[in-house]
Design a protein around this motif. Structure first.
Motif, PDB file in Angstrom:
ATOM      1  N   ARG A  96       9.425  60.312  -1.160  1.00 41.13           N
ATOM      2  CA  ARG A  96       9.605  60.878  -2.503  1.00 41.13           C
ATOM      3  C   ARG A  96      11.008  61.441  -2.661  1.00 41.13           C
ATOM      4  N   ARG A  97      11.525  62.016  -1.585  1.00 47.10           N
ATOM      5  CA  ARG A  97      12.867  62.601  -1.627  1.00 47.10           C
ATOM      6  C   ARG A  97      13.970  61.549  -1.494  1.00 47.10           C
ATOM      7  N   GLY A  98      13.576  60.310  -1.221  1.00 47.58           N
ATOM      8  CA  GLY A  98      14.559  59.257  -1.056  1.00 47.58           C
ATOM      9  C   GLY A  98      15.321  59.347   0.254  1.00 47.58           C
ATOM     10  N   LEU A  99      14.728  59.999   1.246  1.00 50.47           N
ATOM     11  CA  LEU A  99      15.417  60.177   2.522  1.00 50.47           C
ATOM     12  C   LEU A  99      15.437  58.858   3.297  1.00 50.47           C
ATOM     13  N   GLU A 100      16.572  58.541   3.887  1.00 51.62           N
ATOM     14  CA  GLU A 100      16.721  57.317   4.686  1.00 51.62           C
ATOM     15  C   GLU A 100      17.022  57.692   6.127  1.00 51.62           C
ATOM     16  N   ALA A 101      16.555  56.856   7.058  1.00 52.52           N
ATOM     17  CA  ALA A 101      16.763  57.143   8.481  1.00 52.52           C
ATOM     18  C   ALA A 101      16.907  55.849   9.259  1.00 52.52           C
TER      19      ALA A 101
ATOM     20  N   ALA B 211      -1.392  64.332   8.711  1.00 52.89           N
ATOM     21  CA  ALA B 211      -0.162  65.092   8.495  1.00 52.89           C
ATOM     22  C   ALA B 211       1.046  64.165   8.449  1.00 52.89           C
ATOM     23  N   GLY B 212       1.051  63.160   9.321  1.00 54.44           N
ATOM     24  CA  GLY B 212       2.154  62.204   9.332  1.00 54.44           C
ATOM     25  C   GLY B 212       2.231  61.398   8.054  1.00 54.44           C
ATOM     26  N   ASP B 213       1.076  60.977   7.539  1.00 50.45           N
ATOM     27  CA  ASP B 213       1.050  60.224   6.282  1.00 50.45           C
ATOM     28  C   ASP B 213       1.599  61.066   5.136  1.00 50.45           C
ATOM     29  N   ARG B 214       1.187  62.335   5.096  1.00 48.32           N
ATOM     30  CA  ARG B 214       1.648  63.208   4.006  1.00 48.32           C
ATOM     31  C   ARG B 214       3.141  63.505   4.132  1.00 48.32           C
ATOM     32  N   LEU B 215       3.582  63.684   5.382  1.00 48.24           N
ATOM     33  CA  LEU B 215       5.011  63.954   5.604  1.00 48.24           C
ATOM     34  C   LEU B 215       5.842  62.729   5.227  1.00 48.24           C
ATOM     35  N   ALA B 216       5.357  61.552   5.604  1.00 50.60           N
ATOM     36  CA  ALA B 216       6.066  60.317   5.261  1.00 50.60           C
ATOM     37  C   ALA B 216       6.185  60.163   3.749  1.00 50.60           C
ATOM     38  N   ALA B 217       5.095  60.464   3.036  1.00 46.69           N
ATOM     39  CA  ALA B 217       5.113  60.350   1.577  1.00 46.69           C
ATOM     40  C   ALA B 217       6.139  61.297   0.949  1.00 46.69           C
TER      41      ALA B 217
ATOM     42  N   VAL C 293       5.770  58.260   9.855  1.00 45.60           N
ATOM     43  CA  VAL C 293       7.078  58.571   9.271  1.00 45.60           C
ATOM     44  C   VAL C 293       8.057  57.437   9.567  1.00 45.60           C
ATOM     45  N   ALA C 294       8.096  56.985  10.814  1.00 45.86           N
ATOM     46  CA  ALA C 294       8.994  55.891  11.188  1.00 45.86           C
ATOM     47  C   ALA C 294       8.631  54.612  10.446  1.00 45.86           C
ATOM     48  N   ASP C 295       7.332  54.349  10.313  1.00 50.52           N
ATOM     49  CA  ASP C 295       6.901  53.141   9.603  1.00 50.52           C
ATOM     50  C   ASP C 295       7.336  53.184   8.141  1.00 50.52           C
ATOM     51  N   ALA C 296       7.128  54.339   7.497  1.00 46.00           N
ATOM     52  CA  ALA C 296       7.463  54.470   6.079  1.00 46.00           C
ATOM     53  C   ALA C 296       8.962  54.334   5.829  1.00 46.00           C
ATOM     54  N   LEU C 297       9.765  54.839   6.766  1.00 53.86           N
ATOM     55  CA  LEU C 297      11.223  54.808   6.605  1.00 53.86           C
ATOM     56  C   LEU C 297      11.856  53.561   7.215  1.00 53.86           C
ATOM     57  N   ASP C 298      10.998  52.685   7.770  1.00 48.07           N
ATOM     58  CA  ASP C 298      11.476  51.454   8.421  1.00 48.07           C
ATOM     59  C   ASP C 298      12.522  51.786   9.488  1.00 48.07           C
ATOM     60  N   ALA C 299      12.195  52.785  10.305  1.00 53.38           N
ATOM     61  CA  ALA C 299      13.127  53.269  11.334  1.00 53.38           C
ATOM     62  C   ALA C 299      12.538  53.072  12.725  1.00 53.38           C
ATOM     63  N   ASP C 300      13.409  53.006  13.712  1.00 56.96           N
ATOM     64  CA  ASP C 300      12.955  52.961  15.100  1.00 56.96           C
ATOM     65  C   ASP C 300      12.336  54.304  15.470  1.00 56.96           C
TER      66      ASP C 300
ATOM     67  N   ALA D 206       0.404  59.189  23.573  1.00 51.29           N
ATOM     68  CA  ALA D 206       1.718  59.326  22.943  1.00 51.29           C
ATOM     69  C   ALA D 206       2.555  58.068  23.146  1.00 51.29           C
ATOM     70  N   ILE D 207       2.526  57.517  24.345  1.00 46.16           N
ATOM     71  CA  ILE D 207       3.302  56.312  24.649  1.00 46.16           C
ATOM     72  C   ILE D 207       2.815  55.140  23.814  1.00 46.16           C
ATOM     73  N   GLU D 208       1.502  55.088  23.552  1.00 46.52           N
ATOM     74  CA  GLU D 208       0.955  54.007  22.740  1.00 46.52           C
ATOM     75  C   GLU D 208       1.521  54.031  21.318  1.00 46.52           C
ATOM     76  N   TYR D 209       1.779  55.214  20.782  1.00 42.30           N
ATOM     77  CA  TYR D 209       2.402  55.301  19.459  1.00 42.30           C
ATOM     78  C   TYR D 209       3.815  54.723  19.491  1.00 42.30           C
ATOM     79  N   LEU D 210       4.516  54.922  20.590  1.00 41.91           N
ATOM     80  CA  LEU D 210       5.855  54.346  20.726  1.00 41.91           C
ATOM     81  C   LEU D 210       5.812  52.831  20.831  1.00 41.91           C
ATOM     82  N   ASP D 211       4.750  52.325  21.449  1.00 45.24           N
ATOM     83  CA  ASP D 211       4.668  50.886  21.706  1.00 45.24           C
ATOM     84  C   ASP D 211       4.240  50.082  20.485  1.00 45.24           C
ATOM     85  N   ARG D 212       3.654  50.749  19.483  1.00 49.85           N
ATOM     86  CA  ARG D 212       3.191  50.016  18.296  1.00 49.85           C
ATOM     87  C   ARG D 212       4.356  49.417  17.541  1.00 49.85           C
ATOM     88  N   SER D 213       4.196  48.173  17.165  1.00 43.07           N
ATOM     89  CA  SER D 213       5.257  47.530  16.382  1.00 43.07           C
ATOM     90  C   SER D 213       5.172  48.006  14.939  1.00 43.07           C
ATOM     91  N   ARG D 214       6.328  48.003  14.277  1.00 44.67           N
ATOM     92  CA  ARG D 214       6.367  48.453  12.886  1.00 44.67           C
ATOM     93  C   ARG D 214       5.840  47.371  11.969  1.00 44.67           C
TER      94      ARG D 214
END
Length: 209
Positions: free
Chosen positions: A18-23, A8-14, A40-47, A201-209
């Motif tokens: 596609r919409r050109g959203l920046e964060a 779901a995250g991969d599809r949401l990120a895509a 989503v954070a990885d795709a948008l290069d966001a914290d 959940a915390i492990e997802y926060l700890d992953r580097s981009r």
């Protein structure tokens, strides 16, 4: 149908790309949103960080949300439901105080500093794994609004059409991949909708981009 939250995250990120959203910052609502928010954070290069809220359960039916409160005390209440159930103000205040404290404790488990990161002037995307009543999403969006973010977007894989429409009043933009007319529960749109532990959940926060 989503395979799991990562799918779901991969599809949401895509879709957001596609919409050109920046964060600048993506905020997941623990715990279930973190596997969705990470791609989503990885795709948008966001914290990636978290925004926390707890639902306010009805008297004698704690699973029924009559509102929600964020970790900073920002509250949303379903006034129609409160009136229909004849919920007293004293009950509401008691449960609000209890759940606000629980939300603060939960937020503290996820980050080293209290409160949200400095969001003033930033572009924020709030992510959840789905929206049913919209109670916790509303409380979280109001907390982010209070932080003086420049723009606030809610992004979810699936949601109740009625709740998604109501949430458009709380965010600058709402993105939902699916808003099925026969919506009953978020989990029905995932093949794997198992519980996400705090540690996972915390492990997802700890992953580097």
């Amino acid at each position: 149908m989503f395979e799991d939250r990562a799918d779901a995250g991969d599809r949401l990120a895509a879709e957001l790309e596609r919409r050109g959203l920046e964060a600048d910052v993506v905020l997941g609502i623990p715990r279930g949103a973190l596997p969705v928010a990470r791609p989503v954070a990885d795709a948008l290069d966001a914290d990636l960080d978290v925004v926390v809220a707890r639902k306010l359960g009805a008297p004698n039916n704690p699973e029924l949300a009559i509102g929600a409160v964020a970790s900073d005390g920002a509250v949303w209440r379903n006034d129609d439901l409160v009136e229909r159930l004849d919920v007293s103000e004293s009950y509401l205040e008691t449960v609000r105080a209890e759940e606000a404290e629980n939300a603060r404790k939960k937020a503290d488990r996820y980050r080293e500093t209290a409160g949200l990161p400095d969001l003033a002037g930033t572009r924020v995307v709030v992510v959840d794994d789905g929206v049913a009543t919209g109670a916790t999403a509303t409380a979280c969006l109001r907390q982010v609004r209070e932080s003086d973010a420049a723009a606030v977007v809610l992004a979810v894989p699936v949601g109740s059409p009625r709740s998604i429409e109501a949430l458009r009043e709380e965010a600058d933009e709402v993105v939902s991949l699916r808003t099925p007319s026969d919506f009953r529960a978020v989990g029905q749109y995932y093949r794997d909708f198992g519980q996400v532990s705090d540690q996972e959940a915390i492990e997802y926060l700890d992953r580097s981009r």
